[in-house]
Design a protein around this motif. Structure first.
Motif, PDB file in Angstrom:
ATOM      1  N   HIS A   1      37.481  48.043  52.949  1.00 16.33           N
ATOM      2  CA  HIS A   1      38.843  48.387  54.041  1.00 16.33           C
ATOM      3  C   HIS A   1      38.179  49.951  54.317  1.00 16.33           C
ATOM      4  O   HIS A   1      40.083  49.875  55.165  1.00 16.33           O
ATOM      5  CB  HIS A   1      39.792  47.977  52.912  1.00 16.33           C
TER       6      HIS A   1
ATOM      7  N   THR B   1      41.325  42.725  37.446  1.00 15.08           N
ATOM      8  CA  THR B   1      41.867  42.401  38.504  1.00 15.08           C
ATOM      9  C   THR B   1      41.477  40.589  39.207  1.00 15.08           C
ATOM     10  O   THR B   1      40.763  40.527  38.898  1.00 15.08           O
ATOM     11  CB  THR B   1      41.330  43.393  39.038  1.00 15.08           C
TER      12      THR B   1
ATOM     13  N   ASN C   1      33.001  46.147  47.779  1.00 16.65           N
ATOM     14  CA  ASN C   1      34.018  45.256  48.148  1.00 16.65           C
ATOM     15  C   ASN C   1      35.494  46.302  47.979  1.00 16.65           C
ATOM     16  O   ASN C   1      36.636  45.759  49.611  1.00 16.65           O
ATOM     17  CB  ASN C   1      34.475  44.473  47.284  1.00 16.65           C
TER      18      ASN C   1
ATOM     19  N   ASP D   1      46.337  41.027  40.242  1.00 10.71           N
ATOM     20  CA  ASP D   1      45.534  40.407  38.485  1.00 10.71           C
ATOM     21  C   ASP D   1      45.077  39.320  38.093  1.00 10.71           C
ATOM     22  O   ASP D   1      46.120  38.659  38.847  1.00 10.71           O
ATOM     23  CB  ASP D   1      46.260  41.934  37.478  1.00 10.71           C
TER      24      ASP D   1
ATOM     25  N   ARG E   1      38.656  48.109  32.833  1.00 10.42           N
ATOM     26  CA  ARG E   1      39.414  46.870  32.410  1.00 10.42           C
ATOM     27  C   ARG E   1      38.906  45.753  32.144  1.00 10.42           C
ATOM     28  O   ARG E   1      38.708  44.640  30.948  1.00 10.42           O
ATOM     29  CB  ARG E   1      40.273  46.420  32.895  1.00 10.42           C
TER      30      ARG E   1
ATOM     31  N   GLU F   1      39.788  34.136  48.198  1.00 14.35           N
ATOM     32  CA  GLU F   1      38.664  35.266  48.023  1.00 14.35           C
ATOM     33  C   GLU F   1      38.487  36.271  46.936  1.00 14.35           C
ATOM     34  O   GLU F   1      37.080  36.163  46.800  1.00 14.35           O
ATOM     35  CB  GLU F   1      38.842  36.625  49.209  1.00 14.35           C
TER      36      GLU F   1
ATOM     37  N   GLU G   1      39.949  58.118  45.669  1.00 16.46           N
ATOM     38  CA  GLU G   1      40.060  56.522  45.297  1.00 16.46           C
ATOM     39  C   GLU G   1      39.590  55.976  44.537  1.00 16.46           C
ATOM     40  O   GLU G   1      39.796  54.889  43.931  1.00 16.46           O
ATOM     41  CB  GLU G   1      41.346  56.445  46.598  1.00 16.46           C
TER      42      GLU G   1
ATOM     43  N   SER H   1      45.309  42.244  53.154  1.00 16.62           N
ATOM     44  CA  SER H   1      44.721  43.242  51.619  1.00 16.62           C
ATOM     45  C   SER H   1      46.047  43.310  50.579  1.00 16.62           C
ATOM     46  O   SER H   1      47.344  43.373  50.605  1.00 16.62           O
ATOM     47  CB  SER H   1      44.692  44.853  52.505  1.00 16.62           C
TER      48      SER H   1
ATOM     49  N   GLU I   1      39.155  52.898  41.326  1.00 16.57           N
ATOM     50  CA  GLU I   1      39.386  51.651  40.897  1.00 16.57           C
ATOM     51  C   GLU I   1      38.304  51.092  40.722  1.00 16.57           C
ATOM     52  O   GLU I   1      38.402  50.220  40.097  1.00 16.57           O
ATOM     53  CB  GLU I   1      39.613  51.544  42.893  1.00 16.57           C
TER      54      GLU I   1
ATOM     55  N   PHE J   1      37.245  41.466  43.249  1.00 20.98           N
ATOM     56  CA  PHE J   1      37.508  42.832  43.554  1.00 20.98           C
ATOM     57  C   PHE J   1      38.078  43.882  44.527  1.00 20.98           C
ATOM     58  O   PHE J   1      37.893  44.998  44.605  1.00 20.98           O
ATOM     59  CB  PHE J   1      35.813  42.859  43.500  1.00 20.98           C
ATOM     60  N   ARG J   2      37.760  43.090  45.755  1.00 22.24           N
ATOM     61  CA  ARG J   2      38.089  43.463  46.830  1.00 22.24           C
ATOM     62  C   ARG J   2      39.603  44.520  46.703  1.00 22.24           C
ATOM     63  O   ARG J   2      39.921  45.707  46.997  1.00 22.24           O
ATOM     64  CB  ARG J   2      38.538  42.868  48.107  1.00 22.24           C
ATOM     65  N   PRO J   3      40.631  44.444  46.252  1.00 24.00           N
ATOM     66  CA  PRO J   3      41.596  44.609  47.131  1.00 24.00           C
ATOM     67  C   PRO J   3      42.581  45.729  46.049  1.00 24.00           C
ATOM     68  O   PRO J   3      42.374  46.838  46.580  1.00 24.00           O
ATOM     69  CB  PRO J   3      42.706  43.829  46.422  1.00 24.00           C
ATOM     70  N   ARG J   4      42.627  46.247  45.216  1.00 28.17           N
ATOM     71  CA  ARG J   4      43.744  47.141  44.737  1.00 28.17           C
ATOM     72  C   ARG J   4      43.648  48.255  45.603  1.00 28.17           C
ATOM     73  O   ARG J   4      44.116  48.793  45.267  1.00 28.17           O
ATOM     74  CB  ARG J   4      43.251  46.825  43.384  1.00 28.17           C
ATOM     75  N   LEU J   5      42.576  48.827  45.686  1.00 25.24           N
ATOM     76  CA  LEU J   5      43.103  49.876  46.254  1.00 25.24           C
ATOM     77  C   LEU J   5      43.112  50.022  47.283  1.00 25.24           C
ATOM     78  O   LEU J   5      43.260  50.609  47.986  1.00 25.24           O
ATOM     79  CB  LEU J   5      41.875  50.809  45.947  1.00 25.24           C
ATOM     80  N   ALA J   6      42.928  48.978  48.225  1.00 23.48           N
ATOM     81  CA  ALA J   6      42.965  49.309  49.074  1.00 23.48           C
ATOM     82  C   ALA J   6      44.630  49.231  49.532  1.00 23.48           C
ATOM     83  O   ALA J   6      44.136  49.160  50.771  1.00 23.48           O
ATOM     84  CB  ALA J   6      42.523  48.182  49.985  1.00 23.48           C
TER      85      ALA J   6
END
Lengths: 172, 252
Positions: free
Chosen positions: A67, B39, A63, B158, A42, B87, A31, B154, A35, B42-47
């Protein structure tokens, strides 16, 4: 990104995936790697082609890893406690390896005890093979901070592993 | 000694095989191409990920949709959501300061507001938006019931380009994560005047989602595959369309 995205992927994927797999397990590494590369893909036309992509890629991964740091610590502690590496638990010989990797249990204990930010810097250096300057780029930290924390973390690890190893001998 | 120990510790993990590499390459390029966005930090998305499903059923094997909360649009973003946008801006600063890019969109956090809220099996899922300094609009998607972390909620988001490609009238994304493993979040932007989008799934069934402030948001069961998206105006006329998967092809 000076090279094509495909070339970057070919050059960096295996290393990044393995880095992530060691830290959070194969499932999560799929995952996170997907990402990280999706973000890179992108933004491939926004990046400075003169800059190496590896620090940026690992910065993205760092980053995303935020999580998962509890999971990482939990897995390290499980390994330290049981001697069975949870990341290799699905592999046939995982349990048989337990005794053969006592030092890895000690290492897992020590890594789990590190502050997550210090662990990040240490593993970017040791496993991702980033230089101090590249780690600074990846994490957005002053290079002096990276140098001092890396040195301090290595020293701490050295001391801790020495202590653990000594305890192990004494209890036998 | 430490380096050797660290190296052997890592070496126990095998390198990914070719199949894994190809699958992840397809995931990375497919989702990115379909999202056509940058995005939000950077943090997120997949989290994050996720999505959901809800209960507006369509004649497909999966439940899909999400009931819209009418009063959500315009709701000021709560602190944890604003923190997530902030953030993201911090990450954008880092990208520019480190020289990775000459510019990067920054959201106006003070104007972050709710756009769409849908109800999913995992609770409300929200799409928030904030204008950015490059003329676009950053978005952030989260599940309202997820606990906030140190860096706010969390989620993922984009900052669509202010000037999308001439031939690109619909941005599309779908995201799944471990946090909400049964759900797939479907979202996107429409760059033409439209009131709803019609999704066509791989089994031929369809579903529609309202377009609010150019965004749409839906939720489906994990494994749902959308083949195409069409944007419709108030009269029901198709004003844009995008094929996500060529007929008969397979996806990674």
């Amino acid at each position: 990104m000076g090279r094509s995205f495909e070339a970057v992927f070919e050059a960096e994927f295996a290393s990044l995936h393995r880095y992530l797999a060691r830290r959070v397990g194969a499932g999560a590494s799929d995952e996170l790697a997907a990402e990280a590369f999706a973000v890179a893909f992108r933004n491939r036309d926004r990046l400075d082609p003169a800059r190496p992509v590896r620090p940026w890629l690992y910065g993205i991964a760092a980053n995303l890893m935020r999580h998962h740091w509890r999971k990482e610590r939990r897995m390290l502690r499980a390994y330290a406690r049981t001697g069975v590496d949870p990341i290799l638990a699905d592999e046939d010989a995982a349990a048989e390896r337990a005794d053969a990797h006592a030092r890895h249990r000690e290492l897992a204990t020590a890594l789990a005890e590190l502050r997550k930010d210090d662990r990040e810097i240490l593993l970017l250096n040791a496993w991702a093979e980033l230089t101090d300057a590249e780690i600074a780029d990846a994490l957005g930290l002053p290079i002096g901070t990276v140098k001092s924390r890396l040195s301090r973390t290595r020293e701490k690890l050295r001391n801790q592993l020495g202590e653990i190893g000594q305890e192990a001998v004494e209890t036998r | 000694m430490i380096d050797e120990l660290l190296n052997t510790f890592r070496s126990e993990v095998a390198e990914p095989d070719r199949e894994t590499a190809e699958r992840i390459f397809a995931l990375a390029t497919r989702s990115a191409t379909r999202r056509r966005h940058t995005t939000l930090g950077f943090r997120p998305r997949l989290a994050l990920g996720v999505a959901v499903a809800a209960l507006v059923l369509v004649p497909t094997a999966v439940a899909f949709g999400g009931k819209l909360a009418d009063l959500f649009e315009g709701t000021p973003a709560p602190p944890d959501v604003s923190t997530a946008f902030a953030e993201s801006n911090r990450m954008a600063d880092n990208v520019v300061q480190q020289g990775f890019a000459a510019q990067w969109p920054h959201a106006d956090v003070s104007k972050a507001h709710g756009v769409i809220e849908i109800q999913t099996p995992d609770g409300p899922e929200d799409l928030w938006a904030a204008p950015d300094d490059l003329g676009g609009q950053c978005s952030f998607i989260d599940f309202a019931n997820d606990p906030p972390g140190k860096h706010g909620m969390s989620g993922f988001g984009d900052c669509p380009r202010s000037a999308p490609q001439p031939d690109e009238k619909i941005g599309f994304g779908d995201v799944w994560t471990y946090v909400h493993p049964d759900l797939l979040t479907i979202y996107g932007s429409v760059y033409v005047d439209a009131t709803e989008v019609r999704l066509t799934f791989d089994d031929g069934s369809t579903a529609t989602l309202p377009v609010v402030e150019h965004f749409f948001l839906g939720s489906a069961a994990k494994g749902t595959k959308v083949d195409s998206v069409a944007a419709l105006d108030a009269a029901g006329n198709q004003v844009a369309a995008r094929t996500l998967r060529p007929s008969g092809s397979t996806r990674g």
